[in-house]
Design a protein around this motif. Structure first.
Motif, PDB file in Angstrom:
ATOM      1  N   ARG A  15       1.195  -1.306  -0.130  1.00 19.54           N
ATOM      2  CA  ARG A  15      -0.343  -0.058  -0.030  1.00 19.54           C
ATOM      3  C   ARG A  15       0.943   1.149  -0.067  1.00 19.54           C
ATOM      4  O   ARG A  15       2.255   1.243   0.738  1.00 19.54           O
ATOM      5  CB  ARG A  15      -1.166   0.045   0.856  1.00 19.54           C
ATOM      6  CG  ARG A  15      -1.970  -1.150   1.513  1.00 19.54           C
ATOM      7  CD  ARG A  15      -2.544  -1.903   0.396  1.00 19.54           C
ATOM      8  NE  ARG A  15      -3.413  -0.122   0.506  1.00 19.54           N
ATOM      9  CZ  ARG A  15      -5.328  -0.444   0.603  1.00 19.54           C
ATOM     10  NH1 ARG A  15      -5.369  -1.493   2.012  1.00 19.54           N
ATOM     11  NH2 ARG A  15      -5.595   0.639   0.937  1.00 19.54           N
ATOM     12  N   ALA A  16       0.262   2.156  -0.840  1.00 11.35           N
ATOM     13  CA  ALA A  16       1.467   3.158  -0.913  1.00 11.35           C
ATOM     14  C   ALA A  16       0.677   4.929  -0.155  1.00 11.35           C
ATOM     15  O   ALA A  16      -0.980   4.622  -0.369  1.00 11.35           O
ATOM     16  CB  ALA A  16       1.483   3.934  -1.686  1.00 11.35           C
ATOM     17  N   TYR A  17       1.722   5.777   0.917  1.00 17.83           N
ATOM     18  CA  TYR A  17       0.936   6.626   1.577  1.00 17.83           C
ATOM     19  C   TYR A  17       1.484   7.050   1.252  1.00 17.83           C
ATOM     20  O   TYR A  17       2.970   8.069   1.324  1.00 17.83           O
ATOM     21  CB  TYR A  17       0.433   5.566   2.891  1.00 17.83           C
ATOM     22  CG  TYR A  17       0.468   5.272   3.423  1.00 17.83           C
ATOM     23  CD1 TYR A  17      -0.796   4.864   3.884  1.00 17.83           C
ATOM     24  CD2 TYR A  17       0.932   4.134   3.250  1.00 17.83           C
ATOM     25  CE1 TYR A  17      -1.389   3.455   4.331  1.00 17.83           C
ATOM     26  CE2 TYR A  17       0.970   2.166   3.817  1.00 17.83           C
ATOM     27  CZ  TYR A  17      -1.051   2.212   4.491  1.00 17.83           C
ATOM     28  OH  TYR A  17      -1.654   0.974   5.008  1.00 17.83           O
ATOM     29  N   VAL A  18       0.887   8.746   1.758  1.00 13.77           N
ATOM     30  CA  VAL A  18       1.606  10.157   1.701  1.00 13.77           C
ATOM     31  C   VAL A  18       0.939  10.533   2.691  1.00 13.77           C
ATOM     32  O   VAL A  18       0.445  10.729   3.037  1.00 13.77           O
ATOM     33  CB  VAL A  18       0.753  10.927   0.608  1.00 13.77           C
ATOM     34  CG1 VAL A  18       1.406  12.510   0.431  1.00 13.77           C
ATOM     35  CG2 VAL A  18       1.369  10.156  -0.485  1.00 13.77           C
ATOM     36  N   TRP A  19       2.225  11.104   3.496  1.00 14.78           N
ATOM     37  CA  TRP A  19       2.445  11.189   4.843  1.00 14.78           C
ATOM     38  C   TRP A  19       2.672  13.371   4.778  1.00 14.78           C
ATOM     39  O   TRP A  19       2.667  14.306   5.791  1.00 14.78           O
ATOM     40  CB  TRP A  19       3.248  10.595   5.855  1.00 14.78           C
ATOM     41  CG  TRP A  19       3.135   9.924   6.373  1.00 14.78           C
ATOM     42  CD1 TRP A  19       3.463   8.690   5.422  1.00 14.78           C
ATOM     43  CD2 TRP A  19       2.195   8.966   7.051  1.00 14.78           C
ATOM     44  NE1 TRP A  19       2.912   6.565   6.080  1.00 14.78           N
ATOM     45  CE2 TRP A  19       2.302   7.537   6.712  1.00 14.78           C
ATOM     46  CE3 TRP A  19       1.718   9.658   7.937  1.00 14.78           C
ATOM     47  CZ2 TRP A  19       1.350   7.171   8.066  1.00 14.78           C
ATOM     48  CZ3 TRP A  19       1.101   9.248   9.032  1.00 14.78           C
ATOM     49  CH2 TRP A  19       1.215   7.386   9.182  1.00 14.78           C
ATOM     50  N   ASP A  20       2.949  13.791   4.027  1.00 18.78           N
ATOM     51  CA  ASP A  20       3.486  15.005   3.641  1.00 18.78           C
ATOM     52  C   ASP A  20       2.282  15.868   2.825  1.00 18.78           C
ATOM     53  O   ASP A  20       1.738  15.736   2.433  1.00 18.78           O
ATOM     54  CB  ASP A  20       4.435  15.010   2.569  1.00 18.78           C
ATOM     55  CG  ASP A  20       5.288  16.991   3.054  1.00 18.78           C
ATOM     56  OD1 ASP A  20       4.143  17.258   2.981  1.00 18.78           O
ATOM     57  OD2 ASP A  20       6.206  16.620   3.501  1.00 18.78           O
ATOM     58  N   VAL A  21       1.361  16.857   3.818  1.00 20.60           N
ATOM     59  CA  VAL A  21       0.007  17.927   3.345  1.00 20.60           C
ATOM     60  C   VAL A  21       0.462  18.204   1.944  1.00 20.60           C
ATOM     61  O   VAL A  21      -0.125  18.593   1.607  1.00 20.60           O
ATOM     62  CB  VAL A  21      -0.144  18.529   3.786  1.00 20.60           C
ATOM     63  CG1 VAL A  21      -0.850  17.847   5.652  1.00 20.60           C
ATOM     64  CG2 VAL A  21       0.414  19.761   5.355  1.00 20.60           C
ATOM     65  N   ASP A  22       1.488  18.889   2.237  1.00 25.63           N
ATOM     66  CA  ASP A  22       2.825  19.250   0.945  1.00 25.63           C
ATOM     67  C   ASP A  22       2.365  18.304  -0.337  1.00 25.63           C
ATOM     68  O   ASP A  22       1.951  19.228  -1.331  1.00 25.63           O
ATOM     69  CB  ASP A  22       3.418  19.951   1.176  1.00 25.63           C
ATOM     70  CG  ASP A  22       3.942  21.187   2.350  1.00 25.63           C
ATOM     71  OD1 ASP A  22       2.666  22.258   2.473  1.00 25.63           O
ATOM     72  OD2 ASP A  22       4.646  21.321   2.369  1.00 25.63           O
ATOM     73  N   ASP A  23       2.586  17.507  -0.348  1.00 24.60           N
ATOM     74  CA  ASP A  23       2.516  16.515  -1.060  1.00 24.60           C
ATOM     75  C   ASP A  23       1.303  15.882  -1.633  1.00 24.60           C
ATOM     76  O   ASP A  23       0.572  15.921  -3.030  1.00 24.60           O
ATOM     77  CB  ASP A  23       3.480  15.053  -0.740  1.00 24.60           C
ATOM     78  CG  ASP A  23       5.062  15.222  -0.889  1.00 24.60           C
ATOM     79  OD1 ASP A  23       5.367  16.153  -0.845  1.00 24.60           O
ATOM     80  OD2 ASP A  23       6.367  14.350  -0.260  1.00 24.60           O
ATOM     81  N   ALA A  24       0.591  15.820  -0.889  1.00 27.74           N
ATOM     82  CA  ALA A  24      -0.964  15.648  -0.738  1.00 27.74           C
ATOM     83  C   ALA A  24      -1.868  16.509  -1.822  1.00 27.74           C
ATOM     84  O   ALA A  24      -2.121  16.562  -2.807  1.00 27.74           O
ATOM     85  CB  ALA A  24      -1.456  15.512  -0.207  1.00 27.74           C
ATOM     86  N   ALA A  25      -0.735  17.965  -1.465  1.00 29.83           N
ATOM     87  CA  ALA A  25      -1.767  19.243  -2.019  1.00 29.83           C
ATOM     88  C   ALA A  25      -1.658  19.453  -3.373  1.00 29.83           C
ATOM     89  O   ALA A  25      -1.926  19.482  -4.758  1.00 29.83           O
ATOM     90  CB  ALA A  25      -1.326  20.614  -1.406  1.00 29.83           C
ATOM     91  N   ILE A  26      -0.152  18.947  -3.906  1.00 27.21           N
ATOM     92  CA  ILE A  26       0.575  19.143  -4.575  1.00 27.21           C
ATOM     93  C   ILE A  26      -0.305  17.856  -6.053  1.00 27.21           C
ATOM     94  O   ILE A  26      -0.327  17.999  -7.103  1.00 27.21           O
ATOM     95  CB  ILE A  26       2.085  18.091  -4.922  1.00 27.21           C
ATOM     96  CG1 ILE A  26       2.734  19.397  -4.503  1.00 27.21           C
ATOM     97  CG2 ILE A  26       2.461  18.504  -6.591  1.00 27.21           C
ATOM     98  CD1 ILE A  26       4.361  19.583  -4.221  1.00 27.21           C
ATOM     99  N   LEU A  27      -0.071  16.546  -5.365  1.00 23.76           N
ATOM    100  CA  LEU A  27      -1.092  15.576  -5.913  1.00 23.76           C
ATOM    101  C   LEU A  27      -2.442  15.961  -6.562  1.00 23.76           C
ATOM    102  O   LEU A  27      -2.658  15.641  -8.170  1.00 23.76           O
ATOM    103  CB  LEU A  27      -0.798  14.323  -5.416  1.00 23.76           C
ATOM    104  CG  LEU A  27       0.077  13.498  -4.635  1.00 23.76           C
ATOM    105  CD1 LEU A  27       0.011  12.081  -4.347  1.00 23.76           C
ATOM    106  CD2 LEU A  27       0.916  13.418  -6.092  1.00 23.76           C
TER     107      LEU A  27
END
Length: 314
Positions: A15-27
């Motif tokens: 499973r792939a996770y994103v823990w950085d809110v900045d990365d989530a915003a970029i995606l």
């Protein structure tokens, strides 16, 4: 390719996770990838409406991001390592320079505020003096025939002043005055990964054993359909609640309702029963959506689309 930095997707148990809110915003803003927030917010651990990081991605989203060069996979359980002495010193030096920069900016801002405050205090003092002179003149009896000493009223001695003097900006003691200094910090400001545990292609991640999707024809079809819709500018979300693989949105799901429910067909020759067509049409109409039958041709690497909508004839 993109000018944005490559987003690191932490992989654990396939499973792939994103823990950085900045990365989530970029995606979300740059690449039309939403994922699903699964973490609880601080002090709100008992609610399940508004969630936070980590952001969990669908396997199709992961494959798309890696193949487009927007992201890389990290073997999260094995990638973390203790920083070396040089890395610690470099981080400490960057942290101190960061603090010095923000302190200098804060001091500049405070000096500007002190200058403006001193000007306003001077204007306030002059206004108070005018009010005091007016008050003293008003106390003179109108029947008094003697010539009063207007100079005494116009220029009273300091002892006759009863008002409390206002401290000027220069009289403020900087040693006893508290000033807030805000130092923003990124969530990954102290984080190192073993470069050998970061994989920029799906094949290399499969060889390392941390990722296996897609491994079947149907999984390849899902990835192909997902990319085909993504190339047309759509946002996708899970569509299991509406009888399909994806919900297809014309824009960000926070602003738009989905227009389609997409079902993936892994081959142009796959059999489709008439009752399935009827069920998809009725379900799509009941939920105010059209139903997409997305056929994947694995040889041509192409997708064909058929839209079903209940006409209501008869």
């Amino acid at each position: 390719m993109t000018s944005d930095p490559v987003v690191l997707l932490r992989v654990a148990n396939q499973r792939a996770y994103v823990w950085d809110v900045d990365d989530a915003a970029i995606l979300r803003s740059k690449h039309h990838i939403c994922g699903i927030l699964t973490g609880t917010l601080p002090h709100l651990s008992q609610q399940n409406v508004f969630l936070g990081v980590p952001l969990v991605l669908m396997p199709e989203e992961v494959v798309l991001l890696v193949e487009q060069g927007f992201a890389a996979l990290v073997d999260d359980p094995e990638a973390h390592e203790a920083p070396s002495e040089d890395q610690l010193q470099q981080w400490d030096h960057q942290r101190k320079e960061f603090i010095k920069l923000h302190l200098a900016q804060t001091e500049s801002k405070l000096s500007q505020e002190a200058s403006s405050r001193s000007l306003s205090e001077e204007a306030l003092r002059k206004r108070k003096e005018r009010e005091e002179r007016k008050a003293l003149k008003a106390q003179i009896p109108s029947t008094d025939i003697q010539t009063p000493d207007f100079q005494a009223f116009a220029d009273p001695s300091p002892a006759s002043k009863t008002s409390t003097p206002i401290a000027s900006a220069s009289e403020v003691n900087p040693l006893t005055t508290l000033y807030p200094v805000i130092l923003p910090a990124a969530s990954d400001s102290f984080e190192w990964y073993n470069a050998n545990r970061i994989y920029s292609t799906i094949s290399s991640a499969k060889s390392a054993g941390i990722w296996s999707y897609p491994s079947t024809l149907f999984e390849r079809a899902r990835c192909g359909v997902f990319k085909g819709l993504w190339d047309q500018g759509y946002f996708m979300g899970g569509g299991i609640k509406f009888g399909g693989e994806y919900l297809v949105y014309p824009g960000d799901p926070l602003r738009y309702h989905s227009h389609f429910t997409a079902t993936v067909i892994d081959s142009p020759t796959s059999a489709l029963r008439p009752m399935e067509i009827v069920a998809h049409g009725r379900l799509g109409t009941a939920t105010k959506k059209a139903h997409l039958l997305c056929g994947w041709d694995d040889e041509k690497q192409d997708v064909s689309y058929l839209s079903i909508e209940w006409s209501g004839f008869g």
